[in-house]
Design a protein around this motif. Structure first.
Motif, PDB file in Angstrom:
ATOM      1  N   LEU A   1       2.011   4.567  -5.726  1.00 19.91           N
ATOM      2  CA  LEU A   1       0.758   4.642  -4.984  1.00 19.91           C
ATOM      3  C   LEU A   1      -0.215   5.530  -5.752  1.00 19.91           C
ATOM      4  O   LEU A   1       0.198   6.377  -6.540  1.00 19.91           O
ATOM      5  N   TRP A   2      -1.506   5.377  -5.493  1.00 18.74           N
ATOM      6  CA  TRP A   2      -2.499   6.117  -6.267  1.00 18.74           C
ATOM      7  C   TRP A   2      -2.268   7.620  -6.202  1.00 18.74           C
ATOM      8  O   TRP A   2      -2.371   8.310  -7.214  1.00 18.74           O
ATOM      9  N   TYR A   3      -1.935   8.159  -5.040  1.00 14.56           N
ATOM     10  CA  TYR A   3      -1.774   9.611  -4.945  1.00 14.56           C
ATOM     11  C   TYR A   3      -0.462  10.088  -5.568  1.00 14.56           C
ATOM     12  O   TYR A   3      -0.392  11.186  -6.100  1.00 14.56           O
ATOM     13  N   SER A   4       0.567   9.256  -5.535  1.00 18.42           N
ATOM     14  CA  SER A   4       1.806   9.649  -6.210  1.00 18.42           C
ATOM     15  C   SER A   4       1.638   9.570  -7.722  1.00 18.42           C
ATOM     16  O   SER A   4       2.176  10.382  -8.464  1.00 18.42           O
TER      17      SER A   4
ATOM     18  N   ARG B   1     -10.749   6.834  -8.853  1.00 22.77           N
ATOM     19  CA  ARG B   1     -11.283   8.077  -9.421  1.00 22.77           C
ATOM     20  C   ARG B   1     -10.251   9.201  -9.452  1.00 22.77           C
ATOM     21  O   ARG B   1     -10.181   9.958 -10.425  1.00 22.77           O
ATOM     22  N   THR B   2      -9.446   9.319  -8.408  1.00 27.32           N
ATOM     23  CA  THR B   2      -8.433  10.378  -8.376  1.00 27.32           C
ATOM     24  C   THR B   2      -7.416  10.189  -9.489  1.00 27.32           C
ATOM     25  O   THR B   2      -7.039  11.147 -10.168  1.00 27.32           O
ATOM     26  N   VAL B   3      -6.966   8.963  -9.688  1.00 25.31           N
ATOM     27  CA  VAL B   3      -6.007   8.670 -10.762  1.00 25.31           C
ATOM     28  C   VAL B   3      -6.645   8.945 -12.116  1.00 25.31           C
ATOM     29  O   VAL B   3      -6.042   9.599 -12.977  1.00 25.31           O
ATOM     30  N   SER B   4      -7.866   8.474 -12.312  1.00 22.48           N
ATOM     31  CA  SER B   4      -8.566   8.668 -13.577  1.00 22.48           C
ATOM     32  C   SER B   4      -8.775  10.152 -13.882  1.00 22.48           C
ATOM     33  O   SER B   4      -8.527  10.613 -15.003  1.00 22.48           O
ATOM     34  N   GLU B   5      -9.221  10.916 -12.905  1.00 22.10           N
ATOM     35  CA  GLU B   5      -9.434  12.352 -13.111  1.00 22.10           C
ATOM     36  C   GLU B   5      -8.120  13.086 -13.350  1.00 22.10           C
ATOM     37  O   GLU B   5      -8.058  14.015 -14.161  1.00 22.10           O
ATOM     38  N   SER B   6      -7.061  12.684 -12.660  1.00 19.16           N
ATOM     39  CA  SER B   6      -5.755  13.304 -12.877  1.00 19.16           C
ATOM     40  C   SER B   6      -5.246  13.016 -14.282  1.00 19.16           C
ATOM     41  O   SER B   6      -4.668  13.893 -14.939  1.00 19.16           O
ATOM     42  N   ALA B   7      -5.466  11.782 -14.747  1.00 13.64           N
ATOM     43  CA  ALA B   7      -5.062  11.432 -16.112  1.00 13.64           C
ATOM     44  C   ALA B   7      -5.870  12.220 -17.134  1.00 13.64           C
ATOM     45  O   ALA B   7      -5.318  12.703 -18.134  1.00 13.64           O
TER      46      ALA B   7
END
Length: 198
Positions: A66-69, A98-104
């Motif tokens: 999932l996106w948050y995991s 955006r959350t996934v991209s920023e985390s990456a």
């Protein structure tokens, strides 16, 4: 959320680690997909503390969770992963979420700080020309000046086409080191042998 509830969730993760040690890695990886932000954050911290041992469990989640995991998995991989994590982190960098991209982006900044900027540049170089510019902009958003460092490395075609050492490990955790670029360009980020320091 009540403060006691947060403490209980953090205590749950601490107890899991204390009772099972490295055998807790699968359970902690599963917690990266929990609906509770507190449990996800605590699990990510615990997995990061376990170092390279956590990478093989977290990497599949980064590819298909999932996106948050996946965002939590990126955090762990950026802190303790090696070159085997770069392709998935670069894929995540260019995602629409955006959350996934920023985390990456944050994870790749950590890899660069740990001594992997040349490897990150090689990963960007291996992308299609249409993906390079967005990747560079996102890296710059993660840390000012990183885009320029990577661009300088990209300009060295010989350095970019050297085969990546898949067994290479960088420093664990974020060292905050700022001036390692010259040594990294010369050596590919490998530690200086003790006999060379005199």
């Amino acid at each position: 959320m009540k403060r006691d509830d947060v403490r209980k969730k953090r205590a749950h993760v601490d107890e899991l680690v204390r009772a099972r040690g490295a055998e807790a890695i699968p359970a902690l990886t599963e917690l990266l997909g929990h609906e509770s932000w507190t449990l996800r954050e605590s699990a990510a911290k615990a997995l990061t503390a376990m170092g390279q041992d956590a990478v093989s469990a977290v990497l599949p989640l980064a590819r298909s969770g999932l996106w948050y995991s996946r965002a939590g998995a990126a955090r762990v991989l950026g802190a303790v992963g090696g070159s085997e994590c770069l392709a998935v982190l670069l894929d995540m960098l260019l995602e629409e979420n955006r959350t996934v991209s920023e985390s990456a982006a944050s994870a790749l900044v950590h890899v660069c700080r740990r001594g992997g900027v040349t490897s990150v540049a090689r990963g960007v170089y291996a992308r299609s020309p249409s993906d390079r510019e967005p990747a560079l902009r996102l890296l710059e958003a993660g840390e000012a000046g990183l885009e320029e460092k990577v661009r300088r490395l990209l300009a060295d075609t010989q350095l970019m086409t050297v085969r990546e050492d898949g067994s290479e490990l960088w420093e664990q955790g974020d060292t905050g080191r700022k001036g390692g670029l010259v040594w990294e360009v010369l050596t590919g980020g490998k530690a200086q042998p003790p006999e060379a320091v005199r």
